[in-house]
Design a protein around this motif. Structure first.
Motif, PDB file in Angstrom:
ATOM      1  N   ASN A  15      51.762  46.196  69.754  1.00  0.00           N
ATOM      2  CA  ASN A  15      50.880  45.048  69.219  1.00  0.00           C
ATOM      3  C   ASN A  15      51.142  45.177  67.725  1.00  0.00           C
ATOM      4  O   ASN A  15      50.221  44.739  66.732  1.00  0.00           O
ATOM      5  CB  ASN A  15      49.566  44.861  69.708  1.00  0.00           C
ATOM      6  CG  ASN A  15      49.182  44.954  71.117  1.00  0.00           C
ATOM      7  OD1 ASN A  15      49.936  44.091  71.519  1.00  0.00           O
ATOM      8  ND2 ASN A  15      48.384  45.640  71.405  1.00  0.00           N
ATOM      9  N   PRO A  16      52.090  45.564  66.941  1.00  0.00           N
ATOM     10  CA  PRO A  16      52.138  45.488  65.621  1.00  0.00           C
ATOM     11  C   PRO A  16      52.323  44.160  65.041  1.00  0.00           C
ATOM     12  O   PRO A  16      52.817  43.032  65.465  1.00  0.00           O
ATOM     13  CB  PRO A  16      53.332  46.310  65.383  1.00  0.00           C
ATOM     14  CG  PRO A  16      54.409  45.816  66.512  1.00  0.00           C
ATOM     15  CD  PRO A  16      53.437  46.040  67.712  1.00  0.00           C
ATOM     16  N   THR A  17      51.751  43.870  64.043  1.00  0.00           N
ATOM     17  CA  THR A  17      51.925  42.414  62.954  1.00  0.00           C
ATOM     18  C   THR A  17      52.868  42.704  62.085  1.00  0.00           C
ATOM     19  O   THR A  17      53.010  41.383  61.363  1.00  0.00           O
ATOM     20  CB  THR A  17      50.380  42.218  62.427  1.00  0.00           C
ATOM     21  OG1 THR A  17      50.176  43.329  61.712  1.00  0.00           O
ATOM     22  CG2 THR A  17      49.568  42.128  63.793  1.00  0.00           C
ATOM     23  N   PHE A  18      53.305  43.745  61.575  1.00  0.00           N
ATOM     24  CA  PHE A  18      54.349  43.796  60.375  1.00  0.00           C
ATOM     25  C   PHE A  18      54.021  43.139  59.133  1.00  0.00           C
ATOM     26  O   PHE A  18      54.723  42.250  58.912  1.00  0.00           O
ATOM     27  CB  PHE A  18      55.675  43.436  61.207  1.00  0.00           C
ATOM     28  CG  PHE A  18      56.268  44.316  62.274  1.00  0.00           C
ATOM     29  CD1 PHE A  18      56.467  45.531  62.109  1.00  0.00           C
ATOM     30  CD2 PHE A  18      56.192  43.629  63.359  1.00  0.00           C
ATOM     31  CE1 PHE A  18      56.924  46.027  63.290  1.00  0.00           C
ATOM     32  CE2 PHE A  18      56.700  44.268  64.307  1.00  0.00           C
ATOM     33  CZ  PHE A  18      56.974  45.469  64.375  1.00  0.00           C
ATOM     34  N   PRO A  19      52.708  43.392  58.615  1.00  0.00           N
ATOM     35  CA  PRO A  19      52.348  42.564  57.315  1.00  0.00           C
ATOM     36  C   PRO A  19      53.623  42.751  56.377  1.00  0.00           C
ATOM     37  O   PRO A  19      54.089  43.873  56.301  1.00  0.00           O
ATOM     38  CB  PRO A  19      51.109  43.632  56.970  1.00  0.00           C
ATOM     39  CG  PRO A  19      50.641  44.143  58.108  1.00  0.00           C
ATOM     40  CD  PRO A  19      51.957  44.605  58.871  1.00  0.00           C
ATOM     41  N   GLN A  20      53.496  41.736  55.657  1.00  0.00           N
ATOM     42  CA  GLN A  20      54.660  41.520  54.745  1.00  0.00           C
ATOM     43  C   GLN A  20      54.877  42.302  53.562  1.00  0.00           C
ATOM     44  O   GLN A  20      55.670  43.062  53.399  1.00  0.00           O
ATOM     45  CB  GLN A  20      54.695  39.891  54.263  1.00  0.00           C
ATOM     46  CG  GLN A  20      56.039  39.818  53.206  1.00  0.00           C
ATOM     47  CD  GLN A  20      57.538  39.843  53.878  1.00  0.00           C
ATOM     48  OE1 GLN A  20      57.351  39.177  54.901  1.00  0.00           O
ATOM     49  NE2 GLN A  20      58.282  40.834  53.629  1.00  0.00           N
ATOM     50  N   GLN A  21      53.555  42.718  53.123  1.00  0.00           N
ATOM     51  CA  GLN A  21      53.152  43.580  52.017  1.00  0.00           C
ATOM     52  C   GLN A  21      53.586  45.165  52.490  1.00  0.00           C
ATOM     53  O   GLN A  21      54.136  45.769  51.634  1.00  0.00           O
ATOM     54  CB  GLN A  21      51.684  43.540  51.380  1.00  0.00           C
ATOM     55  CG  GLN A  21      50.689  43.996  52.451  1.00  0.00           C
ATOM     56  CD  GLN A  21      50.143  42.915  53.190  1.00  0.00           C
ATOM     57  OE1 GLN A  21      51.040  41.915  53.520  1.00  0.00           O
ATOM     58  NE2 GLN A  21      48.860  43.184  53.456  1.00  0.00           N
ATOM     59  N   GLU A  22      53.398  45.324  53.589  1.00  0.00           N
ATOM     60  CA  GLU A  22      53.705  46.791  54.179  1.00  0.00           C
ATOM     61  C   GLU A  22      55.154  46.945  54.407  1.00  0.00           C
ATOM     62  O   GLU A  22      55.737  47.953  53.970  1.00  0.00           O
ATOM     63  CB  GLU A  22      53.060  46.937  55.528  1.00  0.00           C
ATOM     64  CG  GLU A  22      51.482  47.068  55.532  1.00  0.00           C
ATOM     65  CD  GLU A  22      51.008  48.242  54.814  1.00  0.00           C
ATOM     66  OE1 GLU A  22      51.710  48.927  54.079  1.00  0.00           O
ATOM     67  OE2 GLU A  22      49.860  48.122  54.693  1.00  0.00           O
ATOM     68  N   VAL A  23      55.863  45.780  54.573  1.00  0.00           N
ATOM     69  CA  VAL A  23      57.388  45.691  54.912  1.00  0.00           C
ATOM     70  C   VAL A  23      57.871  45.958  53.474  1.00  0.00           C
ATOM     71  O   VAL A  23      58.939  46.634  53.314  1.00  0.00           O
ATOM     72  CB  VAL A  23      57.785  44.615  55.746  1.00  0.00           C
ATOM     73  CG1 VAL A  23      59.533  44.508  55.576  1.00  0.00           C
ATOM     74  CG2 VAL A  23      57.421  44.475  57.086  1.00  0.00           C
ATOM     75  N   ASP A  24      57.611  45.267  52.615  1.00  0.00           N
ATOM     76  CA  ASP A  24      57.946  45.331  51.175  1.00  0.00           C
ATOM     77  C   ASP A  24      57.852  46.664  50.551  1.00  0.00           C
ATOM     78  O   ASP A  24      58.708  47.216  49.891  1.00  0.00           O
ATOM     79  CB  ASP A  24      57.205  44.323  50.183  1.00  0.00           C
ATOM     80  CG  ASP A  24      57.593  42.909  50.586  1.00  0.00           C
ATOM     81  OD1 ASP A  24      58.767  42.532  51.402  1.00  0.00           O
ATOM     82  OD2 ASP A  24      56.819  41.853  50.381  1.00  0.00           O
TER      83      ASP A  24
END
Length: 481
Positions: free
Chosen positions: A153-162
């Protein structure tokens, strides 16, 4: 400030201590070494396997060496399925899933792991992506729940990806300063060419192409229960392991998973030298090698023993020659890495500029001697003893046995692999090892990578006619002058 002189009493104490210790030291030198004890056979604990209704295989092994448990969740997809322009995507996914789920943000995930006294790590290899969680046995249900949430169930927050992209880009720039890192990357790219195994992870030019959408799509495609298995090893019963797995993973939805890409290995004819120009380098980082077999090949054990004799152990021929005899380097070695579709052999040595050519001569000299004459009787006995003993040591812990089981299920090895490993090694003959050396160690057909300053070593490489020049990022350059 001067040091005050020792008192007469202190000087007498030193003299008396020396008088007592010197005979003891001298006597200790004459004490015979204790005899080596008998080998201990490895007795593999019983394994129980079940497949959930969604296709997830669960393997449980009760191994109560300590009151802990290891849970490994493996996706049977890795770096090999990355698009060429997004090499390293599999590792990005494995890292990013830990940064937040629908019910936990990254801080909550880390807080829960810490509260359990557990650890969670992730690694993407060429063929698989694995998540390993270790902790106390009585926390198994909570551990299984957390790792399942992260995987499913990951959400891959954009700030974490960046942040992950920025950190990866910085790490890659730092790694380019390492001749060993550069040598490994260029060696793999040269050996495998366009084959998926030529991609060993992210590169500066591919990090920019990896975005949240591609991470989400990779996860949606390959993170499926019918493309995964779970190995539970430790102080828990199989029933407890299956119950925890069913509760955590039972509702995970199946999916259609595309097969891994396959490609023919590029032709390898002659000795191909790639020189990575690193101006002002005071040493050369050398790699020599070729293709080998896949991990599921039944000849793996004999080729592993051949590699031990050549350069895979500290008493190997390569070490005795260019370390002990010649003094060219401190720690030469050879590695034998077998993967799902193919494998590689690689001899490595970091040497002074002035012995670059001499080291290459000795590497190939040892290859030719081994291919021609095979192993000496004592070498073969020692190598087989080492392989059998190392297998026992590696599997004496829960983590070690878990890794062995993960290898079995990742590459489809025989179910009795742990039970028959020592017997198979014991049965190897000198002729079989000689044949394996001829297959493992390429002499005329091989890849050579040297990272160093060509202007300082070029006179030592006049015997090589097929030389390509690249910079540390792998881009072609003109021959350095």
């Amino acid at each position: 400030m001067t040091t005050p002189p020792l008192s007469l009493r202190a000087r007498r104490a030193i003299v008396m201590t020396a008088a007592v210790l010197c005979p003891l030291v001298a006597g200790a030198q004459t004490i015979a070494k204790p005899a080596i004890g008998p080998e201990r056979p490895f007795t593999a604990p019983a394994r129980v396997e079940r497949t959930l209704s969604n296709g997830l295989r669960v393997v449980a092994v009760r191994y109560p060496t300590v009151p802990k448990v290891s849970v490994v969740v493996t996706m049977q997809s890795g770096l090999a399925v990355d698009p060429v322009e997004k090499a390293g995507l599999a590792q990005f996914v494995a890292d990013a899933v830990q940064e937040g789920t629908a019910s936990r943000d990254s801080r909550v995930i880390r807080r829960e792991i810490f509260a359990m006294g557990a650890s969670l790590t992730a690694f993407a290899g060429q063929d698989t992506s694995s998540f390993t969680m270790r902790g106390l046995a009585d926390t198994l249900p909570a551990m299984m729940s957390l790792v399942a949430d992260v995987v499913r169930n990951p959400t891959f927050p954009q700030q974490e990806v960046d942040l992950l992209k920025a950190n990866t880009a910085q790490a890659l720039q730092a790694q380019l300063a390492s001749p060993q890192f550069v040598a490994n990357r260029v060696y793999r790219q040269t050996l495998f060419g366009p084959h998926p195994y030529g991609r060993v992870g992210a590169a500066p030019e591919t990090v920019a192409n990896i975005d949240r959408a591609s991470i989400v799509e990779y996860h949606k495609t390959y993170y499926r229960p019918n493309n995964a298995f779970v190995v539970v090893t430790g102080d828990v019963t199989p029933d407890a392991a299956f119950a925890a797995a069913e509760k955590a993973f039972g509702t995970w939805a199946r999916g259609t998973v595309p097969p891994p890409p396959t490609a023919a290995l590029p032709a390898l004819t002659g000795r191909k030298l790639v020189f990575v120009q690193r101006p002002n380098s005071v040493q050369s980082s050398i790699s020599v090698g070729n293709f080998t077999i896949r991990r599921s090949d039944p000849r793996w054990a004999v080729m592993n023993v051949a590699n031990q004799i050549y350069g895979g152990a500290f008493d190997s021929r390569l070490v005795r020659n260019i370390r002990e005899d010649k003094g060219y380097t401190y720690s030469p070695q050879s590695t034998f890495q077998a993967m799902g579709q193919a494998g590689l052999y690689r001899a490595v040595a970091d040497v002074r500029n002035d012995v670059t050519g001499a080291t290459l001569k000795e590497i190939y000299g040892e290859i030719d001697r081994f291919r021609e004459g095979g192993p000496a009787e004592a070498e073969l006995v020692n190598a087989k003893t080492y392989a059998r003993g190392l297998f026992v040591i590696q599997n004496a812990t829960q983590n070690g046995l878990s890794a062995t089981l993960n290898t079995i299920y990742s590459f489809g090895l025989p179910n009795d692999y742990p039970e028959t490993f020592q017997k198979n090694v014991s049965s190897l003959s000198a002729e079989a090892v000689k044949t394996a050396a001829q297959m493992l160690l390429g002499s005329q057909d091989s890849v050579i990578v040297v990272v160093g300053d060509y202007t300082k070593v070029k006179d030592q490489l006049v015997g090589f006619t097929n030389i390509t020049f690249v910079d540390i990022s792998g881009k072609p350059i003109t021959p350095p002058q």
